[in-house]
Design a protein around this motif. Structure first.
Motif, PDB file in Angstrom:
ATOM      1  N   PRO A 139       0.807  -1.218   0.000  1.00 50.39           N
ATOM      2  CA  PRO A 139       0.000   0.000   0.000  1.00 50.39           C
ATOM      3  C   PRO A 139       0.845   1.276   0.000  1.00 50.39           C
ATOM      4  O   PRO A 139       1.996   1.276   0.429  1.00 50.39           O
ATOM      5  CB  PRO A 139      -0.795  -0.119   1.295  1.00 50.39           C
ATOM      6  CG  PRO A 139       0.096  -0.895   2.203  1.00 50.39           C
ATOM      7  CD  PRO A 139       0.795  -1.882   1.300  1.00 50.39           C
ATOM      8  N   THR A 140       0.227   2.337  -0.505  1.00 48.28           N
ATOM      9  CA  THR A 140       0.792   3.679  -0.412  1.00 48.28           C
ATOM     10  C   THR A 140      -0.275   4.547   0.253  1.00 48.28           C
ATOM     11  O   THR A 140      -1.429   4.110   0.420  1.00 48.28           O
ATOM     12  CB  THR A 140       1.122   4.261  -1.797  1.00 48.28           C
ATOM     13  OG1 THR A 140      -0.106   4.486  -2.497  1.00 48.28           O
ATOM     14  CG2 THR A 140       2.028   3.327  -2.594  1.00 48.28           C
ATOM     15  N   LEU A 141       0.080   5.767   0.580  1.00 44.24           N
ATOM     16  CA  LEU A 141      -0.912   6.661   1.183  1.00 44.24           C
ATOM     17  C   LEU A 141      -2.028   7.011   0.202  1.00 44.24           C
ATOM     18  O   LEU A 141      -3.077   7.485   0.601  1.00 44.24           O
ATOM     19  CB  LEU A 141      -0.238   7.932   1.714  1.00 44.24           C
ATOM     20  CG  LEU A 141       0.646   7.731   2.937  1.00 44.24           C
ATOM     21  CD1 LEU A 141       1.287   9.053   3.357  1.00 44.24           C
ATOM     22  CD2 LEU A 141      -0.133   7.135   4.111  1.00 44.24           C
ATOM     23  N   ASN A 142      -1.821   6.727  -1.075  1.00 41.39           N
ATOM     24  CA  ASN A 142      -2.830   7.012  -2.104  1.00 41.39           C
ATOM     25  C   ASN A 142      -3.606   5.775  -2.541  1.00 41.39           C
ATOM     26  O   ASN A 142      -4.364   5.841  -3.494  1.00 41.39           O
ATOM     27  CB  ASN A 142      -2.148   7.634  -3.327  1.00 41.39           C
ATOM     28  CG  ASN A 142      -1.404   8.899  -2.972  1.00 41.39           C
ATOM     29  OD1 ASN A 142      -1.864   9.677  -2.160  1.00 41.39           O
ATOM     30  ND2 ASN A 142      -0.250   9.089  -3.563  1.00 41.39           N
ATOM     31  N   SER A 143      -3.437   4.665  -1.854  1.00 44.43           N
ATOM     32  CA  SER A 143      -4.045   3.392  -2.265  1.00 44.43           C
ATOM     33  C   SER A 143      -5.564   3.452  -2.427  1.00 44.43           C
ATOM     34  O   SER A 143      -6.121   2.756  -3.276  1.00 44.43           O
ATOM     35  CB  SER A 143      -3.700   2.285  -1.266  1.00 44.43           C
ATOM     36  OG  SER A 143      -2.344   1.966  -1.326  1.00 44.43           O
TER      37      SER A 143
END
Length: 115
Positions: free
Chosen positions: A76-80
């Motif tokens: 995951p990324t903070l923009n997921s």
């Protein structure tokens, strides 16, 4: 949650669609995550609670968005969840929120906050 959010959640519960605002709020909180381990933990919680097919509070998003999140949940990324969050925001803005503004729950909230 602030008092306005509580009133909106109460309204959405009465319409059996509180998962929308709860997902949106969970995403906002998720975006504030600083550590990678917490981000992984929180992303899985959001996925299992709102995104996975058959989730307890499954949100109504298109299969492509759901598949994209599913495919990348292990990294995951903070923009997921951004695309899914935009879909839900649009649903809330165009459908639920206008009805909320006409509801008895909103009227009671306004009267309570006039004092």
């Amino acid at each position: 949650m602030n008092a306005g959010q509580v009133a909106l959640v109460a309204f959405l519960k009465s319409e059996f669609s509180e998962e929308n605002i709860l997902f949106w709020l969970a995403c906002e909180e998720y975006k504030q995550t600083k550590s990678t381990s917490k981000m992984i933990e929180k992303s899985k919680e959001i996925f299992l609670e709102y995104v996975k097919v058959g989730a307890p509070k499954e949100i109504n998003i298109d299969c492509g968005t759901r598949e994209n999140i599913t495919r990348h949940i292990s990294t995951p990324t903070l923009n997921s969840f951004d695309h899914a969050q935009k879909i839900i925001y649009s649903l809330l803005a165009k459908d639920c929120y206008p009805r909320f503004l006409k509801s008895d729950i909103y009227m009671a909230y306004c009267q309570q906050n006039e004092r």
